[in-house]
Design a protein around this motif. Structure first.
Motif, short mmCIF file in Angstrom:
data_model
loop_
_atom_site.label_atom_id
_atom_site.label_comp_id
_atom_site.label_asym_id
_atom_site.label_seq_id
_atom_site.Cartn_x
_atom_site.Cartn_y
_atom_site.Cartn_z
N VAL A 1 42.08 85.05 -15.01
CA VAL A 1 41.65 85.26 -16.08
C VAL A 1 42.00 85.90 -17.58
CG1 VAL A 1 39.81 84.89 -17.50
CG2 VAL A 1 39.39 83.61 -15.45
N GLU B 1 45.93 85.51 -18.18
CA GLU B 1 46.02 84.66 -19.26
C GLU B 1 45.50 84.40 -20.38
OE1 GLU B 1 43.57 80.91 -17.11
OE2 GLU B 1 45.37 80.17 -15.69
N ASP B 2 44.64 85.30 -20.53
CA ASP B 2 43.93 85.53 -21.43
C ASP B 2 45.21 86.56 -22.30
OD1 ASP B 2 41.28 84.06 -21.50
OD2 ASP B 2 40.14 86.22 -20.85
N ASP C 1 35.52 85.28 -16.23
CA ASP C 1 36.22 85.37 -15.16
C ASP C 1 34.83 86.38 -14.08
OD1 ASP C 1 37.04 87.04 -18.03
OD2 ASP C 1 37.12 88.88 -16.45
#
Length: 705
Positions: free
Chosen positions: A458, A461-462, A192
């Motif tokens: 990102v 999602e992480d 990202d």
């Protein structure tokens, strides 16, 4: 049997003086008294063993377990749930992700970005200096990390510096720090973009990045450390002021059009600024047979045009393999701007007649010479040939999926009509798709919005991946906690069972000692007294020389009663002593029948004796007296030549049947007060079936309460 019962009653009254024995006919009343001292419930108990205890008390243990289980569940519920808050956060993250665009990796990026020299360690401090084409009031700097696919085919970042400083260059030649990470390591980023907001935005002519500790080289390149970026953005509002800026660096890996200093600000990354929500893969013009394509835009009013983007046609998401991208993208591009519709006095604001880039899947972004214009013309030629087709045919092609014109970062061509020359009929019908805001990969997003949402996705999602790991760990902890509670519950139940067994063992031992003492007292006291009475009666009979008939009869009755009482006392003592060793109902029924029936043939059909053996002591004693009374009635009245004794169990009902083939009796005579009394004590149902000269069947049905 009537005399025997009376004598038993007398002996019982004698024993009751010891405050230890239960008088006949008062079992239930006395059992309530003795139960408070934990004596009578264990008085006539089976032999002491853990197996018998479990069998006898399994229902109670199960009830105790069910009673403990809700309490244990309540105890378990007081522990806070470890997974519930994690699941709630995961649900919230997933809801946020639903509203964010999906950003796929480009099938084929135009360029890869900037890196330091490939085969040597970067010289420190490593400096990168960017000079903007024109000054701008920059409020946000964004650095896109370089990416590669690891051995697991997952995209990882690499080459992002650990310690560095970012400065903005001012028109007077001074520099101001906008981000300083020289004292501590910068967290290793993902793929990202990394944002660095500018405090108090001012006019800026460029940027300087000073790196004091480069990132680790995780690729196959030979150097241990390296500096690498995919793209640099410097936003002045919605406009990327760093696009096509001049870049200088301490060293650079100049590798064709994949890696170079100018690739740091060419607008190309491994991702495209769009929302990958594919609706129509043919949202483009194919341009087969075109050597040249002219597109005229009427912007509707005068704007200061300073940027354009051409979106290629991406084939790989449709059908071709190996992947092909940007087939038909023009290699010769000329852009003109004019105030009048006939393009008289038009100015060329961009021209590249020999585009050396290898076309990729993302948009071709270029700054133009800022010009005031209402009309914009694109002259496009030299389309890239499709290597999947027969090159010998030599069919030219110009293919695009979107054309965008910008002014100060704002798109000014969206949705406006345009005129195209030389298109075939099918392409003429789709020419409006060039300004509809969609490429043939999805919906096009504003560049700054795309970077912001890309970073959010990102990060979410992480975070979601991290929460999944936390959830797995929490589930393991909860499973371990549940196993611990279950083991504690099992332990408590086992302890309860052990305590019940120990209490019963102690009570049985006390009851055994009591029975032994009562048997000894009955034998020593009552037995001796009755023997003395019988002996005295014999002496009295001998002392009377000429007894009258009444005296003879009375003395005979007295002597007979004493002997009978002595015999019954011995039988009762044997019963008590037998309880210390065995309580098998079959043995007791057999012994009593042999004693009472004598030579009369008798047959036993004893089923489910285990359930009869499990009867409580008071019930078992009353059942034995009922049985003896029934056999005595046969001896006294039946004149039978055969007797059958049966036991069985139906559901929870115990059944005893005594059948003889004697003379029977009429219905009016079918009344036996003592049997009815015993049946009442057993809380059972008595049925007597008898007919004259056809024998009698006595049936007792009762439950073990």
């Amino acid at each position: 049997m009537g005399v025997g019962v009376c004598q038993y009653g007398q002996l019982t009254k004698i024993a009751s003086g010891l405050d230890q024995f239960v008088p006949t006919g008062q079992v239930e009343r006395q059992s309530r008294v003795l139960s408070t001292s934990a004596q009578f419930r264990w008085f006539y108990a089976p032999p002491v063993s853990l197996g018998n205890t479990i069998h006898f008390y399994w229902k109670r243990v199960v009830l105790c377990a069910f009673a403990l289980f809700p309490g244990l569940l309540s105890a378990f519920s007081i522990f806070p749930s470890l997974t519930a808050p994690i699941r709630e956060e995961m649900e919230a993250v997933q809801i946020e992700l639903i509203d964010l665009p999906v950003f796929p990796v480009n099938v084929s990026p135009w360029t890869l970005g900037f890196s330091s020299a490939q085969h040597q360690e970067p010289e420190l401090p490593f400096v990168i200096e960017i000079t903007f084409p024109e000054p701008a009031v920059v409020d946000l700097v964004a650095l896109m990390p370089s990416s590669f696919k690891d051995q697991r085919n997952e995209i990882q970042s690499w080459g992002f510096p650990l310690r560095f400083m970012i400065e903005r260059l001012l028109p007077d030649g001074q520099a101001e720090i906008i981000a300083d990470h020289r004292e501590s390591d910068y967290p290793v980023p993902g793929v990202d973009p990394q944002f660095f907001p500018c405090p108090e935005p001012v006019t800026t002519t460029g940027l300087r990045i000073t790196i004091t500790e480069p990132g680790k080289n995780t690729t196959w390149w030979r150097s241990n450390s390296i500096v690498a970026f995919s793209e640099l953005y410097a936003f002045a509002g919605a406009r990327n002021a760093a696009l096509n800026s001049e870049v200088k660096a301490t060293s650079s890996n100049e590798f064709s059009f994949s890696w170079s200093t100018k690739c740091l600000t060419d607008g190309f990354t491994l991702f495209s600024p769009l929302f990958h929500n594919l609706e129509d893969p043919k949202n483009n013009i194919d341009g087969f047979g075109l050597k040249k394509l002219t597109l005229d835009f009427d912007l509707g009013q005068v704007y200061r045009v300073d940027e354009f983007r051409l979106w290629p046609v991406v084939h790989a998401i449709q059908h071709n393999f190996p992947p092909t991208t940007a087939m038909g993208f023009p290699r010769a591009i000329r852009v003109k701007a004019a105030i009048s519709a006939d393009f008289s006095g038009a100015e060329v604001i961009y021209e590249n007649m020999n585009l050396n880039y290898r076309p990729g899947a993302g948009p071709f972004m270029r700054r133009t010479r800022p010009t005031d214009a209402q009309y914009v013309r694109f002259e496009l030629s030299e389309g890239v040939r499709d290597f999947m087709r027969d090159q010998s045919r030599g069919v030219p092609r110009i293919a695009l999926s979107e054309v965008e014109v910008f002014s100060a970062g704002d798109i000014i061509s969206r949705g406006i009509p345009l005129r195209a020359e030389g298109l075939r009929r099918g392409d003429r019908q789709r020419v409006s798709s060039l300004t509809d805001g969609r490429s043939n990969e999805g919906q096009i997003l504003p560049l700054r919005q795309w970077l912001t949402q890309f970073k959010q996705r990102v990060q979410l999602e992480d975070r979601l991946q991290s929460l999944r790991g936390e959830l797995n760990a929490a589930q393991l902890q909860e499973a371990q906690r549940f196993r611990t509670v279950v083991l504690v519950a099992i332990g408590l139940i086992l302890i309860l069972l052990q305590l019940v067994w120990l209490v019963r063992v102690a009570s049985r031992r006390r009851a055994a000692r009591m029975r032994e003492r009562i048997a000894c007292d009955l034998h020593d006291e009552i037995g001796a007294n009755v023997s003395s009475m019988a002996h005295t009666t014999e002496l009295l009979a001998e002392s009377i020389r000429e007894p009258s008939s009444a005296q003879t009869r009375l003395l005979g009755n007295l002597q007979e009663s004493a002997q009978l009482t002595y015999q019954e006392t011995k039988n009762f003592i044997r019963f008590i002593e037998a309880e210390n060793h065995s309580s098998d109902i079959a043995e007791q029924f057999t012994r009593v029948a042999d004693q009472i029936l004598g030579t009369i043939p008798h047959i036993f059909s004893l089923e489910n004796t285990r359930s009869f053996n499990a009867l409580d002591p008071a019930t078992k004693w009353n059942l034995l007296l009922f049985y003896k009374e029934a056999l005595n009635n046969i001896i006294k009245h039946a004149e039978a030549t055969a007797v059958t004794i049966k036991t069985r169990r139906e559901d929870r009902v115990q059944i005893l049947e005594v059948i003889d083939n004697g003379r029977g009796f009429s219905q009016d005579e079918q009344s036996c007060r003592r049997l009815e009394e015993r049946a009442t004590m057993l809380r059972g149902e008595l049925k007597i079936d008898s007919q004259a000269k056809r024998g009698t069947q006595v049936t007792l049905k009762f439950k073990n309460c």
